[in-house]
Enzyme design. Sequence first.
Site, short mmCIF file in Angstrom:
data_model
loop_
_atom_site.label_atom_id
_atom_site.label_comp_id
_atom_site.label_asym_id
_atom_site.label_seq_id
_atom_site.Cartn_x
_atom_site.Cartn_y
_atom_site.Cartn_z
N ARG A 47 -86.86 28.98 -47.98
CA ARG A 47 -85.87 28.18 -47.13
C ARG A 47 -86.72 27.70 -46.02
NH1 ARG A 47 -79.74 29.62 -47.42
NH2 ARG A 47 -78.89 27.60 -46.88
N GLN A 63 -86.39 26.24 -60.64
CA GLN A 63 -85.96 25.38 -59.63
C GLN A 63 -86.57 23.91 -60.04
OE1 GLN A 63 -86.42 28.57 -56.27
NE2 GLN A 63 -85.91 26.59 -55.44
N GLU A 91 -82.50 23.90 -45.57
CA GLU A 91 -83.62 24.58 -45.00
C GLU A 91 -83.41 24.90 -43.58
OE1 GLU A 91 -87.07 23.10 -45.88
OE2 GLU A 91 -87.06 23.87 -47.82
#
Length: 807
Positions: free
Chosen positions: A385, A238, A761
């Site tokens: 998240r 990521q 999120e």
Amino acid sequence: MNEMAPISREERVEKLKGLGCSRKRVEDVRFTQGKGNYVDDLKLPGMLHGDFVRSPYAHARVKSVDKSAALALPGVVAVLTAEDLAPLNLHWMPTLAGDKQMVLADGKVLFQGQEVAFVVASDRYVAADAVDLVVVDYEELPVVTDPFKALQPDAPVLREDLQGRTSGAHGDRRHHNHIFLWEAGDKAATDEVIASADVVAEEMVYYHRTHPCPLETCGCVASMDTVNGKLTVHGTFQAPHVVRTVASLLSGIEEHKIRVISPDIGGGFGNKVGVYPGYVCSIVASIVTGRPVKWIEDRMENLTATAFARDYWMKGKIAATKDGRITGLSCHVTADHGAFDACADPSKFPAGFFHICTGSYDIPVAHVGVDGVYTNKAPGGVAYRCSFRVTEAAYFIERMIEVLAIELGMDAAELRAKNFIRKEQFPYHSALGWEYDSGDYHTAWDKALKAVGYADLRKEQAERVEAFRRGETRKLIGIGLTHFTEIVGAGPVKNCDILGMGMFDSCEIRIHPTGSAVARLGTISQGQGHATTFAQILASEIGLPADSITVEEGDTDTAPYGLGTYGSRSTPVAGAATAMAGRKIRAKAQMIAAYLLEVHDGDLEWDVDRFVVKGAPERFKTMKEIAFASYNQAIPGVEPGLEAVSYYDPPNMTYPFGAYVCVMEIDVDTGVHEIRQFYALDDCGTRINPMVIEGQVHGGLTEALAIAMGQEIAYDEIGNVKTGTLMDFFLPTAWETPHYTTDFTETPSPHHPIGAKGVGESPNVGGVPAFSNAVHDAFRPFGLRQSHMPHDHWRIWKIARDLGLHG
Ligand code: PCD
Ligand SMILES: [Cu+]
């Protein structure tokens, strides 16, 4: 004739597919046709395969590792242990939180599934067979999986490497299993308010341990080109640039000789932010063997050994006046970090942004203290998240509000509305130190309550309770309310860094002579659809159709440096960089247009896709014409070409918010729930792509459903993971997933160039308390105050039993 007919302004805007357009995701053509390119699809000539020997014990001394039988198996090329890595000083590695972590067991193991040895073989099956042939002699040690027990004086010492150390990366340690105490706010003032308040509600709110569980597990292919001295690592990263920098610092290979590539990623959800032993071992194995080495986790390895999320015990006190004005909030968290502190948070914030826990409310004083604790569980503590512990914070405050409403005998919707930060208070300075950039909570709240018919729902609920008491039904209704405030878009650099790397982000744009373009960003999509949405930002800024703009991310040899994608930071930070780089292009284009039209720069105005001479609309140059001229016409004082780059350091974070309502029916005798209605209103400022936003909200709500209603990483007393497969770890399918109604308000961020805030999120941050509050609310008339998640059927059934509802 016809093709020369000028098209209208509206048609020109439409053609761009810019901001606000529900443009179809360009990625999906390849994803829906099996043409995605994930790391496990990569096959390099001569590639070897790695697999781990993992500890079956949660805490044990490793007395010896015998690799002879494994090495004798045909096809096995190498077996690495800590002893092999020690001379390279790679048997331990730094974590993102300033701690260090064993790459391979060095003398002992501290959690079940910990990496003990790395087998490298000619194929994946041989590697797995060889793993079984490695003989490890363990001596079991006492296990602690409870963070409160871990802090008792006689608790076993977990981290022998830290023995005698009275301080760590985040200050003092007061016990051998203590990591840090981190505090924010004014303790004395808060204690005073609580001591003298009319009403105080006190509760322990536990947000259980869970796991992001992306469909694609973690993995990489490391490939050392020993001739040119260049290391290439493909992986599920990521934050590819950060991986490159860390790899360079650890290996001593110069950074320009390392290329890190994140190909398509099958979901990240925070699980792919950290650095895992598998990456280090694959790189070492490739350097040692001179051949590419692939390592791909299986599902059980992913669930048991890679970054978990949450595991926060939050003890709260909330004070209010009799008529429901909140006067103070305190929270003490016992945070279970597992065996190593590997949380992915900005360095200055070992508890992430947990101190956003005053939520959407104007609370005059507050204090939080967070104790980080070592236990015999897997390390991690990633977002899943939520930007850096925001889900924990939102769950905490939204539970505390409900408990306070019970204490006050007040309607929870009214209590919220009474305490919201008012529109005119923004920018708002919270008691715990944040500056909320913008918000309009009352408008969103009223819209949500109206949409679900709140008053009628309460009436229906009360009638149902009466019917239940008369024995006419066995089903109760719960109304789960949430108003959350998110905080996303880290930087600014002055506050936020990871391992010393400042959290800005970047975009580099190159316009080609024929008026198409490529834009490269420092972020990396894991399914969010960046190739679709960032092209839309640019289309509106530079007037070229989104369809003519390729967005590329994830290759450190081509993309500008950036801190990657997590914490919903791509839109607030890289999205801003994209707009700013676009504006630089436009500024140069204006000079070129002025030259071509023989007017002064200032005599031109921008109109959708062209510069027009003020007062003479028939005289213009389109962006396409300008692009061609920029390369092919000598313009005095202007360099050829049309490129720009922006490194954007945001002045503040963005504060998206939302109002969610969940209506649930609960069967008292079976604990089975049914979600009758779920309404989600999100405000993420300027909306780039409404369809992508809706997809993000659906996905995030479904993860929230999973977490609230069943998903957990559970351990038994001796540290065995009880939920290490998808048989036990709840992952909702279309069957369990309810219908969602999405809605929005639009309060632009005042500091973001296009006013956009993150959204990815939010649905998890707001969703978990909405589902959980619905369960609690159903049993509130029978005296329930607090019950820990996940609310699976068994636990709901137990609530009913404990309240005496089973007769
Ligand atoms: N206003 C606005 C905002 C936003 N958007 C969009 O939406 C999306 C998202 O965004 P954001 O919010 O910014 O975010 P990002 O950064 O991009 O991403 C991140 C996130 O994202 C989410 N989502 C998702 N999806 C998918 N598909 N996959 C994945 O993996 C995922 N992940 C998850 C997570 S978890 Mo962490 O990591 O835990 O921290 S964080 C996160 C993108 O596309 C964009 O562009 C729009 O349109 N508009
Ligand atoms: Cu997050």
